[in-house]
Design a protein around this motif. Structure first.
Motif, PDB file in Angstrom:
ATOM      1  N   PRO A 158       0.789  -1.243   0.000  1.00  0.00           N
ATOM      2  CA  PRO A 158       0.000   0.000   0.000  1.00  0.00           C
ATOM      3  C   PRO A 158       0.817   1.287   0.000  1.00  0.00           C
ATOM      4  N   ALA A 159       1.838   1.384   0.864  1.00  0.00           N
ATOM      5  CA  ALA A 159       2.623   2.619   0.953  1.00  0.00           C
ATOM      6  C   ALA A 159       3.961   2.496   0.234  1.00  0.00           C
ATOM      7  N   ARG A 160       4.091   1.483  -0.636  1.00  0.00           N
ATOM      8  CA  ARG A 160       5.298   1.293  -1.443  1.00  0.00           C
ATOM      9  C   ARG A 160       6.551   1.042  -0.600  1.00  0.00           C
ATOM     10  N   ARG A 161       6.364   0.425   0.565  1.00  0.00           N
ATOM     11  CA  ARG A 161       7.517   0.023   1.368  1.00  0.00           C
ATOM     12  C   ARG A 161       7.249  -1.371   1.905  1.00  0.00           C
ATOM     13  N   GLN A 162       8.210  -2.249   1.765  1.00  0.00           N
ATOM     14  CA  GLN A 162       8.079  -3.631   2.206  1.00  0.00           C
ATOM     15  C   GLN A 162       9.058  -3.862   3.349  1.00  0.00           C
ATOM     16  N   VAL A 163       8.506  -4.129   4.538  1.00  0.00           N
ATOM     17  CA  VAL A 163       9.322  -4.246   5.742  1.00  0.00           C
ATOM     18  C   VAL A 163       8.934  -5.524   6.476  1.00  0.00           C
ATOM     19  N   TRP A 164       9.922  -6.141   7.125  1.00  0.00           N
ATOM     20  CA  TRP A 164       9.684  -7.317   7.949  1.00  0.00           C
ATOM     21  C   TRP A 164      10.294  -7.075   9.319  1.00  0.00           C
ATOM     22  N   ARG A 165       9.630  -7.576  10.361  1.00  0.00           N
ATOM     23  CA  ARG A 165      10.133  -7.398  11.725  1.00  0.00           C
ATOM     24  C   ARG A 165      10.310  -8.759  12.381  1.00  0.00           C
ATOM     25  N   VAL A 166      11.164  -8.777  13.397  1.00  0.00           N
ATOM     26  CA  VAL A 166      11.458 -10.001  14.141  1.00  0.00           C
ATOM     27  C   VAL A 166      11.114  -9.766  15.603  1.00  0.00           C
ATOM     28  N   ILE A 167      10.347 -10.692  16.180  1.00  0.00           N
ATOM     29  CA  ILE A 167       9.908 -10.574  17.572  1.00  0.00           C
ATOM     30  C   ILE A 167      10.305 -11.849  18.303  1.00  0.00           C
ATOM     31  N   HIS A 168      11.023 -11.702  19.409  1.00  0.00           N
ATOM     32  CA  HIS A 168      11.438 -12.854  20.203  1.00  0.00           C
ATOM     33  C   HIS A 168      10.367 -13.149  21.248  1.00  0.00           C
ATOM     34  N   ARG A 169       9.977 -14.419  21.306  1.00  0.00           N
ATOM     35  CA  ARG A 169       8.847 -14.838  22.134  1.00  0.00           C
ATOM     36  C   ARG A 169       9.309 -15.853  23.177  1.00  0.00           C
ATOM     37  N   PRO A 170       8.428 -16.191  24.137  1.00  0.00           N
ATOM     38  CA  PRO A 170       8.814 -17.169  25.166  1.00  0.00           C
ATOM     39  C   PRO A 170       9.169 -18.530  24.573  1.00  0.00           C
ATOM     40  N   GLU A 171       9.889 -19.313  25.356  1.00  0.00           N
ATOM     41  CA  GLU A 171      10.252 -20.690  25.022  1.00  0.00           C
ATOM     42  C   GLU A 171      11.097 -20.786  23.757  1.00  0.00           C
ATOM     43  N   GLY A 172      11.899 -19.746  23.504  1.00  0.00           N
ATOM     44  CA  GLY A 172      12.821 -19.793  22.382  1.00  0.00           C
ATOM     45  C   GLY A 172      12.184 -19.654  21.019  1.00  0.00           C
ATOM     46  N   ARG A 173      10.961 -19.152  20.957  1.00  0.00           N
ATOM     47  CA  ARG A 173      10.301 -18.988  19.660  1.00  0.00           C
ATOM     48  C   ARG A 173      10.635 -17.625  19.056  1.00  0.00           C
ATOM     49  N   THR A 174      10.592 -17.574  17.731  1.00  0.00           N
ATOM     50  CA  THR A 174      10.801 -16.321  17.006  1.00  0.00           C
ATOM     51  C   THR A 174       9.622 -16.098  16.071  1.00  0.00           C
ATOM     52  N   LEU A 175       9.074 -14.893  16.123  1.00  0.00           N
ATOM     53  CA  LEU A 175       7.937 -14.528  15.285  1.00  0.00           C
ATOM     54  C   LEU A 175       8.420 -13.558  14.211  1.00  0.00           C
ATOM     55  N   PHE A 176       8.224 -13.934  12.952  1.00  0.00           N
ATOM     56  CA  PHE A 176       8.542 -13.071  11.816  1.00  0.00           C
ATOM     57  C   PHE A 176       7.232 -12.495  11.286  1.00  0.00           C
ATOM     58  N   VAL A 177       7.186 -11.184  11.081  1.00  0.00           N
ATOM     59  CA  VAL A 177       5.940 -10.559  10.632  1.00  0.00           C
ATOM     60  C   VAL A 177       6.215  -9.593   9.483  1.00  0.00           C
ATOM     61  N   THR A 178       5.221  -9.453   8.597  1.00  0.00           N
ATOM     62  CA  THR A 178       5.259  -8.356   7.633  1.00  0.00           C
ATOM     63  C   THR A 178       4.902  -7.075   8.371  1.00  0.00           C
ATOM     64  N   ASP A 179       5.397  -5.953   7.878  1.00  0.00           N
ATOM     65  CA  ASP A 179       5.157  -4.679   8.554  1.00  0.00           C
ATOM     66  C   ASP A 179       4.886  -3.614   7.492  1.00  0.00           C
TER      67      ASP A 179
END
Length: 407
Positions: free
Chosen positions: A241-262
Motif C-alpha cells: 500500500p505505501a510502497r515500502r516492504q518491511v519485515w520485523r522479528v519478535i522474540h517470544r517465550p520458550e525460544g520462539r521467534t515470530l517473523f511478521v510483515t510490517d
C-alpha cells in the motif's frame, strides 16, 4: 558547478540486491557501515558480496542496510579516471559472478548542506535519548547543498548525512555517456524544486507514515521483544500500500521467534487518506534457531496476496491454502515441483487474531508451512482433518522445516 545525489534505482524490475560484505571465512564483517562514512577505509583481506535477492545484475547497486555501493568495473574505471583523489576502489568477489566488481568508497566528507534551501531538515533532540547524535541531522528531505563549500571535490558525502553520495555534473555526464545501469540522479544544487503544494502533500504523507508505524510497533511489542537490531532487507516500491516492504522479528517465550510483515496494513500512498491498506499482516512463528528462510517465505506469500485480490479476501476473513516458489527454501518443505505449501489463517490461542490501528481493524494472519505429504492430503481430503491434527500438538501453528508430517 552543479551536483547530484547518486541513487540506487530501486524501480528497476527483477533486479538483484547485494548483501553486506563478508570476509574470507564467509562471515559478515563487523562494520558494514564504514564504506558509506565518507572517509578512507583499511581492508586487509578479500571481501565477498553475497546476493541477498537474485535478479538481473546492474552496474551500480547498494546494500540494503550499510548502503555500500557495489559497482561493476566500468563504473569503477570512470570514478578512477575522473575523481581519483576522491574515491577508494576495493575489489570484491560477488557470489556466483566472474565479472569484476568493486566497493566504491567516497573518501571526502564535506559540511555543505544548505538548511534553508532543503525542503525539511530534522535534528536529533535530547528527548530522543541518543546523546551521541544530539544536534546532528536526523532527516534531510529534498536536500540542497551550498556548492561554494565543496571546493575541488567531485565525489563526496555530506557531513552529518553520509547516507547521500554526491557527484559533480562532470561525473554524472561520464556515467551517462557510458550507459551504466542501476543508477539515477537527483540534483542537489539550486533552489528547491518542491512547491508549497508538494510540501503539504509530503507533510500529510509523513503524518500518516508516523501514525501507522507507531501504532503497529506498539502492537508488535505486546507480542514479545521486538528485535531492533535485526537486519532485514527493506524494499522500496512494489505493490504494497505505501510502497515500502518491511519485515520485523519478535522474540517470544520458550525460544520462539515470530517473523511478521510490517506494511500490508499501511495506508494507500496514492490517495494519501487514512486506511489500513489490505487490512492484514502475516505472521510466521518458529522455534528453529538462527534461521532466515521465514522472511523469504513471507515475502513470496505477501507478493501473491498483493498481486491477486481474489486471494486477499479469504486471507482477511478465513483460511487459505496456497503454494509459492521454493527456491532457497529448506529441502524438507519442497514438493516434487519445487514448491512450498502453506496454510494461512490458522487460529492459535497464543496470538491474537486481530489488532486495532488508528484507522481500523487489522487481521494477523498466521502462516503454517506444510510438509509435502500434508499438502497432498489437504488437496485430496480438505483442510478440516488436517487442522484437527495440527491442533492436537501445542502450539500447532508453529512452522518448522524439520519435523514429521502429521499425516
Amino acid at each position: 558547478m552543479r551536483y547530484f545525489e547518486l541513487l540506487d534505482d530501486m524501480d528497476i524490475q527483477d533486479r538483484w540486491l547485494p548483501g553486506e560484505a563478508r570476509n574470507s571465512q564467509g562471515l559478515e564483517i563487523d562494520d558494514i557501515w564504514q564504506f558509506a562514512d565518507g572517509c578512507p577505509v583499511q581492508i586487509k583481506e578479500q571481501l565477498r558480496i553475497p546476493i541477498s535477492h537474485p535478479g538481473a545484475l546492474l552496474d551500480y547497486a547498494t546494500t540494503s542496510v550499510g548502503g555500500t555501493p557495489v559497482v561493476h568495473r566500468r563504473v569503477a574505471n570512470i570514478f578512477s579516471e575522473l575523481a581519483s583523489d576522491d574515491v577508494q576502489i576495493i575489489p570484491v568477489e560477488v557470489e556466483g559472478q566472474t565479472e569484476p566488481y568493486f566497493i566504491l568508497v567516497a573518501t571526502r566528507n564535506i559540511r555543505c548542506i544548505d538548511v534553508q534551501q532543503s525542503s525539511e531538515v530534522k535534528y536529533w533532540l535530547p528527548e530522543d535519548e541518543r546523546p551521541e547524535k544530539t544536534g546532528t541531522y536526523r532527516a534531510v528531505s529534498n536536500m540542497r547543498i551550498d556548492s561554494t563549500k565543496v571546493g575541488e571535490a567531485k565525489v563526496f558525502r555530506p557531513w552529518g548525512w553520509t547516507v547521500a553520495l554526491i557527484v559533480s555534473e562532470h561525473i554524472k555526464e561520464g556515467l551517462e555517456r557510458a550507459g551504466v545501469t542501476g543508477m539515477r540522479f537527483e540534483e542537489v544544487t539550486g533552489p528547491s524544486a518542491i512547491s508549497p503544494e508538494e510540501r503539504e502533500h509530503n507533510r500529510k504523507l509523513k503524518v500518516l507514515y508516523d501514525r501507522t508505524e507507531t501504532a503497529r510497533t506498539e502492537f508488535w511489542r505486546t507480542l514479545g521483544t521486538l528485535d531492533e537490531n535485526a537486519i532485514l532487507p527493506i524494499v522500496v516500491g512494489g505493490g504494497w500500500p505505501a510502497r515500502r516492504q518491511v519485515w520485523r522479528v519478535i522474540h517470544r517465550p520458550e525460544g520462539r521467534t515470530l517473523f511478521v510483515t510490517d506494511g500490508l496494513s499501511d495506508f494507500f500512498v496514492e490517495t494519501v487518506e487514512p486506511s489500513v491498506g489490505f487490512g492484514l499482516e502475516l505472521a510466521l512463528e518458529t522455534n528453529e534457531p538462527q534461521t532466515d528462510w521465514p522472511v523469504t517465505l513471507l515475502e513470496r506469500i505477501a507478493n501473491e496476496l498483493v498481486g491477486h485480490e481474489h486471494l486477499r479476501e479469504p486471507a482477511r476473513t478465513g483460511i487459505l491454502s496456497m503454494e509459492v516458489d521454493g527456491e532457497r527454501m529448506p529441502e524438507p518443505l519442497l514438493t516434487k515441483e519445487g514448491r512450498v505449501g502453506v496454510l494461512l489463517g490458522m487460529d492459535t490461542p497464543t496470538l491474537p487474531g486481530h489488532f486495532t490501528m488508528p484507522d481500523g481493524q487489522v487481521r494477523l494472519v498466521t502462516v503454517k508451512t506444510l510438509m509435502p505429504r500434508e499438502l497432498t492430503y489437504l488437496l485430496e481430503h480438505g483442510r478440516e482433518e488436517l487442522l484437527h491434527r495440527f491442533n492436537q500438538s501445542s502450539p500447532g501453528h508453529l512452522s518448522k522445516a524439520w519435523r514429521q508430517p502429521v499425516v
